[in-house]
Design a protein around this motif. Structure first.
Motif, PDB file in Angstrom:
ATOM      1  N   ASP A   1       0.845  -1.197   0.000  1.00 13.38           N
ATOM      2  CA  ASP A   1       0.000   0.000   0.000  1.00 13.38           C
ATOM      3  C   ASP A   1       0.877   1.242   0.000  1.00 13.38           C
ATOM      4  O   ASP A   1       1.683   1.448   0.918  1.00 13.38           O
ATOM      5  CB  ASP A   1      -0.911   0.003   1.233  1.00 13.38           C
ATOM      6  N   GLY A   2       0.722   2.048  -1.030  1.00 18.63           N
ATOM      7  CA  GLY A   2       1.546   3.239  -1.151  1.00 18.63           C
ATOM      8  C   GLY A   2       2.964   2.955  -1.587  1.00 18.63           C
ATOM      9  O   GLY A   2       3.819   3.861  -1.583  1.00 18.63           O
ATOM     10  N   GLY A   3       3.259   1.707  -1.986  1.00 22.18           N
ATOM     11  CA  GLY A   3       4.621   1.343  -2.356  1.00 22.18           C
ATOM     12  C   GLY A   3       5.146   2.098  -3.557  1.00 22.18           C
ATOM     13  O   GLY A   3       6.327   2.449  -3.615  1.00 22.18           O
ATOM     14  N   LYS A   4       4.254   2.369  -4.526  1.00 23.87           N
ATOM     15  CA  LYS A   4       4.717   3.074  -5.727  1.00 23.87           C
ATOM     16  C   LYS A   4       5.160   4.499  -5.434  1.00 23.87           C
ATOM     17  O   LYS A   4       5.916   5.091  -6.212  1.00 23.87           O
ATOM     18  CB  LYS A   4       3.613   3.087  -6.785  1.00 23.87           C
ATOM     19  N   TYR A   5       4.708   5.049  -4.294  1.00 30.56           N
ATOM     20  CA  TYR A   5       5.114   6.403  -3.936  1.00 30.56           C
ATOM     21  C   TYR A   5       6.490   6.435  -3.266  1.00 30.56           C
ATOM     22  O   TYR A   5       7.062   7.510  -3.074  1.00 30.56           O
ATOM     23  CB  TYR A   5       4.090   7.034  -3.009  1.00 30.56           C
ATOM     24  N   LEU A   6       7.005   5.264  -2.884  1.00 30.93           N
ATOM     25  CA  LEU A   6       8.280   5.202  -2.171  1.00 30.93           C
ATOM     26  C   LEU A   6       9.464   4.970  -3.102  1.00 30.93           C
ATOM     27  O   LEU A   6      10.610   5.102  -2.683  1.00 30.93           O
ATOM     28  CB  LEU A   6       8.244   4.074  -1.128  1.00 30.93           C
ATOM     29  N   ILE A   7       9.211   4.618  -4.353  1.00 31.70           N
ATOM     30  CA  ILE A   7      10.293   4.246  -5.255  1.00 31.70           C
ATOM     31  C   ILE A   7      11.164   5.451  -5.579  1.00 31.70           C
ATOM     32  O   ILE A   7      10.687   6.462  -6.085  1.00 31.70           O
ATOM     33  CB  ILE A   7       9.723   3.637  -6.549  1.00 31.70           C
ATOM     34  N   ASN A   8      12.456   5.319  -5.264  1.00 31.64           N
ATOM     35  CA  ASN A   8      13.403   6.386  -5.570  1.00 31.64           C
ATOM     36  C   ASN A   8      14.083   6.169  -6.914  1.00 31.64           C
ATOM     37  O   ASN A   8      14.380   7.130  -7.628  1.00 31.64           O
ATOM     38  CB  ASN A   8      14.472   6.476  -4.469  1.00 31.64           C
ATOM     39  N   ASN A   9      14.351   4.903  -7.239  1.00 31.10           N
ATOM     40  CA  ASN A   9      15.069   4.582  -8.477  1.00 31.10           C
ATOM     41  C   ASN A   9      14.437   3.343  -9.113  1.00 31.10           C
ATOM     42  O   ASN A   9      14.794   2.208  -8.766  1.00 31.10           O
ATOM     43  CB  ASN A   9      16.552   4.345  -8.182  1.00 31.10           C
ATOM     44  N   PRO A  10      13.502   3.514 -10.038  1.00 32.23           N
ATOM     45  CA  PRO A  10      12.848   2.354 -10.657  1.00 32.23           C
ATOM     46  C   PRO A  10      13.805   1.466 -11.431  1.00 32.23           C
ATOM     47  O   PRO A  10      13.556   0.264 -11.576  1.00 32.23           O
ATOM     48  CB  PRO A  10      11.798   2.992 -11.578  1.00 32.23           C
ATOM     49  N   ASP A  11      14.917   2.022 -11.920  1.00 40.33           N
ATOM     50  CA  ASP A  11      15.881   1.203 -12.661  1.00 40.33           C
ATOM     51  C   ASP A  11      16.476   0.108 -11.792  1.00 40.33           C
ATOM     52  O   ASP A  11      16.781  -0.994 -12.281  1.00 40.33           O
ATOM     53  CB  ASP A  11      16.995   2.088 -13.220  1.00 40.33           C
ATOM     54  N   GLU A  12      16.654   0.380 -10.503  1.00 42.18           N
ATOM     55  CA  GLU A  12      17.200  -0.630  -9.609  1.00 42.18           C
ATOM     56  C   GLU A  12      16.245  -1.815  -9.480  1.00 42.18           C
ATOM     57  O   GLU A  12      16.670  -2.976  -9.422  1.00 42.18           O
ATOM     58  CB  GLU A  12      17.481  -0.023  -8.228  1.00 42.18           C
ATOM     59  N   ILE A  13      14.942  -1.543  -9.433  1.00 39.90           N
ATOM     60  CA  ILE A  13      13.958  -2.632  -9.356  1.00 39.90           C
ATOM     61  C   ILE A  13      13.960  -3.449 -10.637  1.00 39.90           C
ATOM     62  O   ILE A  13      13.871  -4.680 -10.615  1.00 39.90           O
ATOM     63  CB  ILE A  13      12.553  -2.050  -9.073  1.00 39.90           C
ATOM     64  N   LEU A  14      14.076  -2.783 -11.770  1.00 41.86           N
ATOM     65  CA  LEU A  14      14.123  -3.495 -13.051  1.00 41.86           C
ATOM     66  C   LEU A  14      15.380  -4.362 -13.151  1.00 41.86           C
ATOM     67  O   LEU A  14      15.340  -5.455 -13.738  1.00 41.86           O
ATOM     68  CB  LEU A  14      14.079  -2.493 -14.208  1.00 41.86           C
ATOM     69  N   LYS A  15      16.495  -3.887 -12.586  1.00 38.15           N
ATOM     70  CA  LYS A  15      17.716  -4.698 -12.596  1.00 38.15           C
ATOM     71  C   LYS A  15      17.541  -5.963 -11.762  1.00 38.15           C
ATOM     72  O   LYS A  15      17.995  -7.050 -12.137  1.00 38.15           O
ATOM     73  CB  LYS A  15      18.890  -3.874 -12.065  1.00 38.15           C
ATOM     74  N   VAL A  16      16.882  -5.823 -10.616  1.00 39.38           N
ATOM     75  CA  VAL A  16      16.621  -6.996  -9.773  1.00 39.38           C
ATOM     76  C   VAL A  16      15.706  -7.973 -10.509  1.00 39.38           C
ATOM     77  O   VAL A  16      15.938  -9.191 -10.523  1.00 39.38           O
ATOM     78  CB  VAL A  16      15.990  -6.575  -8.430  1.00 39.38           C
ATOM     79  N   ALA A  17      14.655  -7.444 -11.141  1.00 37.74           N
ATOM     80  CA  ALA A  17      13.697  -8.302 -11.847  1.00 37.74           C
ATOM     81  C   ALA A  17      14.336  -9.027 -13.022  1.00 37.74           C
ATOM     82  O   ALA A  17      13.864 -10.096 -13.437  1.00 37.74           O
ATOM     83  CB  ALA A  17      12.520  -7.458 -12.327  1.00 37.74           C
ATOM     84  N   ALA A  18      15.424  -8.475 -13.569  1.00 45.44           N
ATOM     85  CA  ALA A  18      16.079  -9.082 -14.736  1.00 45.44           C
ATOM     86  C   ALA A  18      17.206 -10.034 -14.353  1.00 45.44           C
ATOM     87  O   ALA A  18      17.875 -10.580 -15.244  1.00 45.44           O
ATOM     88  CB  ALA A  18      16.617  -7.979 -15.645  1.00 45.44           C
ATOM     89  N   MET A  19      17.428 -10.249 -13.060  1.00 50.80           N
ATOM     90  CA  MET A  19      18.505 -11.139 -12.623  1.00 50.80           C
ATOM     91  C   MET A  19      18.242 -12.573 -13.080  1.00 50.80           C
ATOM     92  O   MET A  19      17.096 -13.032 -13.161  1.00 50.80           O
ATOM     93  CB  MET A  19      18.650 -11.074 -11.102  1.00 50.80           C
ATOM     94  N   LYS A  20      19.319 -13.303 -13.368  1.00 52.44           N
ATOM     95  CA  LYS A  20      19.193 -14.658 -13.918  1.00 52.44           C
ATOM     96  C   LYS A  20      18.465 -15.605 -12.978  1.00 52.44           C
ATOM     97  O   LYS A  20      17.748 -16.505 -13.417  1.00 52.44           O
ATOM     98  CB  LYS A  20      20.587 -15.209 -14.241  1.00 52.44           C
ATOM     99  N   GLU A  21      18.652 -15.434 -11.689  1.00 53.05           N
ATOM    100  CA  GLU A  21      18.039 -16.375 -10.754  1.00 53.05           C
ATOM    101  C   GLU A  21      16.513 -16.304 -10.757  1.00 53.05           C
ATOM    102  O   GLU A  21      15.845 -17.234 -10.282  1.00 53.05           O
ATOM    103  CB  GLU A  21      18.562 -16.125  -9.337  1.00 53.05           C
ATOM    104  N   PHE A  22      15.958 -15.217 -11.331  1.00 48.94           N
ATOM    105  CA  PHE A  22      14.502 -15.106 -11.399  1.00 48.94           C
ATOM    106  C   PHE A  22      13.957 -15.473 -12.781  1.00 48.94           C
ATOM    107  O   PHE A  22      12.757 -15.343 -13.028  1.00 48.94           O
ATOM    108  CB  PHE A  22      14.064 -13.682 -11.040  1.00 48.94           C
ATOM    109  N   LYS A  23      14.821 -15.922 -13.681  1.00 47.90           N
ATOM    110  CA  LYS A  23      14.375 -16.344 -15.002  1.00 47.90           C
ATOM    111  C   LYS A  23      13.862 -17.780 -14.941  1.00 47.90           C
ATOM    112  O   LYS A  23      14.303 -18.590 -14.126  1.00 47.90           O
ATOM    113  CB  LYS A  23      15.524 -16.257 -16.011  1.00 47.90           C
ATOM    114  N   THR A  24      12.925 -18.109 -15.812  1.00 56.54           N
ATOM    115  CA  THR A  24      12.365 -19.454 -15.872  1.00 56.54           C
ATOM    116  C   THR A  24      12.500 -20.006 -17.284  1.00 56.54           C
ATOM    117  O   THR A  24      12.627 -19.256 -18.257  1.00 56.54           O
ATOM    118  CB  THR A  24      10.876 -19.442 -15.475  1.00 56.54           C
ATOM    119  N   GLU A  25      12.458 -21.306 -17.381  1.00 57.19           N
ATOM    120  CA  GLU A  25      12.550 -21.942 -18.696  1.00 57.19           C
ATOM    121  C   GLU A  25      11.314 -21.632 -19.535  1.00 57.19           C
ATOM    122  O   GLU A  25      11.380 -21.599 -20.758  1.00 57.19           O
ATOM    123  CB  GLU A  25      12.706 -23.456 -18.526  1.00 57.19           C
TER     124      GLU A  25
END
Length: 351
Positions: A241-265
């Motif tokens: 709740d209200g999380g989108k208002y706390l984001i300081n650097n969205p690029d950092e979240i995108l880098k985490v989301a693109a990490m290999k350990e979160f990729k699936t076959e």
């Protein structure tokens, strides 16, 4: 007005309000209006500030100019509406007095002498005595200043002006006037006034379904705290709740989301999260110096913008009327002019 010519009606939604800060969402408008509001909050919201200092005696280690500069940056809070000409103050150039009077200025006095052998006397904004109780120095101090002054309550410790040893004296008179930030920085009512586009955050539910609970928790831990939460009962990741208002650097979240350990076959080229900007929504964060309440800064800035728009509309109407009158005058002159003789067969005659 939108690019297609339709009228828009901007809306404001307050997200968070404290004694010194306000966060709000400005929507249904474009970036030009958002930036205009930010600039007006910084440069055109009037406040009271010390503009003239008369040093009567100064035997401290700080020279007169240094003290005058520090005093000018002490925020002054007015208990009423600073723009109300009947009960507040007017600009110096609007006042009809010869010098300074109680309609356009307020006076402070300070008289301190160090007398103790145990340590220096800490002179703070609390020692500024006003002649008008409607204008008071803001006593907020940082934790460091509070420790120096020896006051347990940091919110009322007073802003440190000088330190006086035994036998040292500081005596002065200070004159406060009304002004705006574009005249001098001492009148700026905000420490921070920023905005950015509101973010549209979408979670890839299909990819999260195939992740283990441990990986889901790790994703939440790697991202900025407070943005995402992991619901252990439902084993799902969701936006807080209200999380989108706390984001300081969205690029950092995108880098985490693109990490290999979160990729699936199943979808090796897809990311867990996608982030886009909402083009007509802006998140503002404003921090007041204490001269005005944060919501009063925003309200005053909106009033200034409305006044500017009204003035622009009136001037455009005047120019339009003047141009219409000039065209009518020119048409009468042309209508009464004699016709030219083009000569025989349509050729031009001799001139």
């Amino acid at each position: 007005m939108a690019a297609d010519g339709t009228a828009r009606f901007p809306e404001v939604e307050v997200v968070e309000l404290t004694d010194s800060t306000i966060s709000f969402v400005l929507s249904k408008t474009d970036v030009s209006v958002a930036n205009a509001l930010r600039r007006v909050m910084i440069a055109e919201v009037p406040t009271m500030a010390i503009s003239l200092v008369t040093i009567e005696e100064n035997t401290s280690v700080l020279h007169d100019e240094f003290l005058a500069h520090r005093l000018g940056l002490v925020p002054l809070a007015y208990n009423g509406n600073v723009d109300d000409k009947s009960t507040g103050f007017v600009f110096e150039w609007e006042c009809g007095c010869d010098g300074h009077c109680n309609r356009c200025s307020a006076t402070f006095t300070l008289d301190c002498t160090g007398t103790s052998d145990d340590g220096p006397l800490i002179v703070t904004s609390k020692d500024l005595i006003p002649d008008n109780r409607d204008v008071l120095a803001v006593h907020f101090a940082s934790e460091l200043e509070s420790n120096v002054a020896g006051d347990d309550d940091a919110n009322d410790a007073g802003i440190v002006i000088a330190q006086l040893g035994k036998g040292q004296t500081l005596k002065l008179r200070a004159l406060a006037t009304k002004g705006v930030g574009k005249q001098h920085a001492r009148h700026i009512p905000v420490c921070v006034a920023t905005f950015h586009y509101e973010l549209d955050i979408k979670l890839n539910e299909d990819m999260f379904e195939v992740l283990s609970p441990e990986l889901k928790e790790r994703f939440v831990e790697l991202c900025q705290p407070g943005v995402f939460v992991y619901d252990k009962a439902r084993r799902e990741v969701r936006l807080a709740d209200g999380g989108k208002y706390l984001i300081n650097n969205p690029d950092e979240i995108l880098k985490v989301a693109a990490m290999k350990e979160f990729k699936t076959e199943r979808a090796p080229h897809e990311d867990l999260v996608s982030i886009a900007v909402v083009p007509d929504k802006f998140l503002f964060h404003v921090e007041s110096t204490g001269a005005l309440k944060p919501h009063d800064v925003v309200a005053s800035a909106l009033d200034v913008l409305l006044h500017k728009m009204s003035d622009l509309k009136a001037r455009c109407s005047e120019m339009s009327s003047a141009a219409a009158g000039l065209r009518a005058h020119d048409s009468r002159d042309i209508g009464g002019a004699p016709e030219l003789d083009h000569g025989v067969g349509g050729s031009w005659g001799a001139f």
